[in-house]
Enzyme design. Structure first.
Site, PDB file in Angstrom:
ATOM      1  N   MET A  60      23.921   9.407   2.396  1.00  0.00           N
ATOM      2  CA  MET A  60      23.743  10.699   3.048  1.00  0.00           C
ATOM      3  C   MET A  60      24.056  10.604   4.539  1.00  0.00           C
ATOM      4  SD  MET A  60      23.234  13.810   2.647  1.00  0.00           S
ATOM      5  CE  MET A  60      22.243  14.523   1.359  1.00  0.00           C
TER       6      MET A  60
ATOM      7  N   LYS B 149     -17.802  -1.110   5.956  1.00  0.00           N
ATOM      8  CA  LYS B 149     -18.139  -2.181   5.010  1.00  0.00           C
ATOM      9  C   LYS B 149     -19.650  -2.263   4.775  1.00  0.00           C
ATOM     10  CE  LYS B 149     -17.180  -6.963   3.841  1.00  0.00           C
ATOM     11  NZ  LYS B 149     -16.472  -8.195   4.150  1.00  0.00           N
TER      12      LYS B 149
ATOM     13  N   GLU C 152       0.820  -1.217   0.000  1.00  0.00           N
ATOM     14  CA  GLU C 152       0.000   0.000   0.000  1.00  0.00           C
ATOM     15  C   GLU C 152       0.854   1.267   0.000  1.00  0.00           C
ATOM     16  OE1 GLU C 152      -0.547  -2.623   1.923  1.00  0.00           O
ATOM     17  OE2 GLU C 152      -2.645  -3.243   1.660  1.00  0.00           O
TER      18      GLU C 152
ATOM     19  N   PHE D 108     -11.646  -7.503  13.968  1.00  0.00           N
ATOM     20  CA  PHE D 108     -10.549  -7.946  13.107  1.00  0.00           C
ATOM     21  C   PHE D 108     -10.222  -6.867  12.075  1.00  0.00           C
ATOM     22  CE2 PHE D 108      -9.081 -10.153   9.205  1.00  0.00           C
ATOM     23  CZ  PHE D 108      -7.840 -10.531   9.690  1.00  0.00           C
ATOM     24  N   GLN D 109      -8.962  -6.535  11.975  1.00  0.00           N
ATOM     25  CA  GLN D 109      -8.467  -5.519  11.035  1.00  0.00           C
ATOM     26  C   GLN D 109      -9.128  -4.159  11.243  1.00  0.00           C
ATOM     27  OE1 GLN D 109      -8.379  -7.205   7.016  1.00  0.00           O
ATOM     28  NE2 GLN D 109      -6.292  -7.909   7.463  1.00  0.00           N
TER      29      GLN D 109
END
Ligand SMILES: Cc1ncc(C[n+]2csc(CCOP(=O)(O)OP(=O)(O)O)c2C)c(N)n1
Length: 617
Positions: free
Chosen positions: A503, A187, A75, A137-138
């Site tokens: 760097m 959802k 993602e 969940f999630q």
């Protein structure tokens, strides 16, 4: 090529996104309504990954002929791709993820887009509305998490709200000071039956960005500009976002004032223009940094006095009055008080300034910048950007980047990672056009280059897109090359492989007594980093890795092969190409103002302190 005419642009109102006079009223699911809304606002590309909570939306997405979904590998890649798309095209970028870890993987690119004022809309699935707050969940409170790093965010639990929220999200992202907007949809809202209505009534009573500057402030600013002896046009990313490069050029040429462009503004004023002094800041050019220090007027346009530009703030530009024009009133006076504050869109500000300055000239008010230019030209001549050649037989990173710029040219888009290679790309590629330089300026996000290049190429398929990446950055997000290979997004990636987190190593060389703690990439903990690792210890081998991901992998180790390998990459357009440039590991980025010190302490090169004399102080 895709036609993008309906896509929202900065300055559009939500109504302007509407497809036509006809009103659509149809019964459908929330998920279908979401896809129809995305189509209606003109979104043509969505980068994302499905999962449980967002799954209902993926079903109608499959049927859309207007929205192309690009299945990324992480993602974070979706978020940076949306950013790269937005920076390259000027349109709103879109990414999509499921709830919980899908959404939290978007946090870094959202923060990145927020810091760089990039218009993206992130759409996330959320657990069903009844489960919110139960540690389902999630479940993650992504609205809470992203509150400080979004311009605005929405939690949608009622399907009827979806069209309005999508219209508002795109409007907020693209207008005023652009930025990321998150839309989190439960959802059950996606699954329930609703009525899709378009065009949609939006309701944003508290959101009215001021774009038209105040006439009196414009007159005051013009007066200061025509009476200053040592002005500098200090130009930031706001001018680029306002698509005001033509107006900037007119004002610059009308006044003859010198111009500096920040890291976020590169390309908005041609590098080749004689009035361009380069980039200010920590690794800015000596003339740009010094001009700000010695100026009597900072004419600030869409810039924000970032600490990387000002150095030690209380010693920054000590002799200068300040005109500060910005679309975001919160920026004005934040770090440096403004003598003349102007709130407005940079294009409108510049257009009005051109008229006001001309009126001052017509009234006979004009000061002479000739002495100033004598000094500026002297600094330009004495302290040009340059680099030490690499030891014989080795490639110097600056030479590689410079040569890519020369052979590929200013029409291409270049996306950089974060580190030395980013600074060298900003210094040694000649940028002549706006929206050809994409980088993570505010957040400094390693791993930005490959997915941002992917997003840019998806939005601008006919333009060559090069990622200039470090070997450290590349190892953060290179998996998006799989996405590129599978979706016909043939970007080029130049890995500037110095075997280290260059760097950070540079700071260890300069400030930590050459103790290279955990910055060597191609060898284990026993390696002290003072000598390059032995040949044959390429872990990972970027050529093999790239080939495994469906790309052409090339390697270049010798200066005499440089041009040929770049040309070879330029000719391959059916797949992504990765070139592993093995460069010598001790090159450093100069000039440099050490963190926390005054810009007066600038070093043109190691131990080379410019001598400006005191006559101007
Ligand atoms: C996500 C993230 N982690 C850590 C850093 C700190 N950091 C800044 S530059 C840099 C080194 C980058 O190394 P590389 O990609 O090899 O580029 P180089 O400097 O060698 O050109 C690191 C670790 C960062 N900017 N971003």
């Amino acid at each position: 090529m895709t036609e993008h005419a309906a896509s929202p642009r900065r300055g559009d109102t939500p109504a302007a996104h509407a497809p036509g006079p006809q009103t659509t009223v149809e019964t459908m699911t929330g998920a279908q309504s979401l896809i129809r809304s995305l189509e209606a606002v003109g979104a043509d590309t969505v980068f994302g990954i499905p999962g449980g909570a967002i799954l209902p939306a993926y079903d109608p997405l499959m049927d859309s002929t207007k929205v192309r979904h690009i299945l990324v590998r992480h993602e974070q890649g979706a978020g940076h791709a949306a950013t790269g798309y937005a920076q390259a095209t000027g349109r709103v970028g879109v990414c999509m993820a499921t709830s919980g870890p899908g959404a939290t993987n978007l946090v870094t690119p959202i923060a990145d887009a927020y810091m760089d004022s990039v218009p993206i809309v992130a759409i996330t699935g959320q657990v069903a509305s009844k489960a919110i707050g139960t540690d389902a969940f999630q479940e993650a409170d992504i609205c809470g998490i992203t509150m400080p790093i979004t311009k605005h965010n929405f939690l949608v639990t009622d399907a009827a709200e979806i069209p309005r929220v999508i219209a508002e999200a795109f409007h907020i992202a693209a207008t005023g000071r652009p930025g990321p907007v998150l839309v989190d949809i439960a959802k059950d809202a996606l699954q329930s039956t609703t009525v899709f209505r378009w065009p949609v009534e939006t309701s944003l009573p508290g959101y009215r960005p001021v774009t038209k500057p105040h006439a009196k402030q414009i007159r005051e600013a013009a007066k200061l500009l025509v009476s200053a002896k040592k002005p500098v046009l200090y130009v930031g990313g706001g001018v680029l976002k306002a698509q005001a490069s033509a107006e900037l050029r007119i004002l610059a040429e009308l006044t003859g004032a010198p111009v500096v462009t920040t890291l976020m503004a590169i390309g908005v004023f041609p590098d080749s223009h004689p009035q361009h002094l380069g980039m200010p800041g920590m690794h800015g050019s000596v003339p740009a940094v010094t001009a700000l220090q010695k100026a009597d007027l900072l004419f600030t346009l869409g810039a924000r006095f970032d600490d990387r530009v000002t150095g030690k703030l209380d010693s920054f530009a000590p002799y200068a009055k300040v005109v500060h024009a910005d679309i975001d009133p919160a920026e004005i006076g934040k770090n440096r008080p403004a003598d003349v504050p102007i709130v407005g869109d940079a294009r409108e500000v510049l257009a009005d300034l051109i008229v006001a300055v001309q009126a001052e000239y017509d009234a006979g008010h004009r000061s002479d910048y000739a002495d100033w230019w004598t000094k500026l030209n002297d600094w330009k001549k004495t302290y040009p950007l340059g680099y030490e050649p690499a030891p014989a037989g080795e490639l110097s990173p600056q030479q590689v980047i410079e040569r890519i710029g020369q052979l590929v040219g200013p029409e291409a888009i270049y996306a950089a990672g974060v580190g030395q290679h980013q600074m060298w790309a900003s210094q040694f590629i000649a940028f002549e056009k706006p929206a050809t330089w994409l980088n993570s300026g505010g957040a400094g996000t390693m791993g930005y280059a490959v997915p941002a290049a992917m997003g840019a190429k998806a939005g601008m398929p006919d333009t060559p897109v090069w990622a200039i990446d470090g070997d450290g950055c590349f190892q953060m997000t290179n998996q998006e090359l799989v996405t590129c290979a599978l979706n016909n997004i043939p970007i080029k990636v130049a890995v500037i492989n110095n075997g280290s987190l260059g760097m950070v190593r540079q700071w260890q060389t300069l400030f930590y007594n050459q103790r290279y703690s955990n910055t060597v990439l191609h060898a284990g903990p026993d390696h002290d980093g003072k000598e390059p690792p032995a040949q044959g210890t390429r872990i990972p081998d970027f050529v093999l890795l790239s080939e495994a991901m469906g790309c052409v992998g090339l390697r270049c180790e010798r200066p005499e092969d440089l041009d040929a390998v770049i040309k070879q990459a330029m000719e391959i357009n059916d797949r992504p190409v990765v070139i592993d440039f093995i460069v010598h590991q001790d090159a450093m980025v100069w000039p440099m103002v050490a963190a926390g010190t005054s810009n007066d302490e600038i070093l043109a090169a190691r131990d080379v302190r410019p001598d400006f004399g005191d006559d101007l102080d």
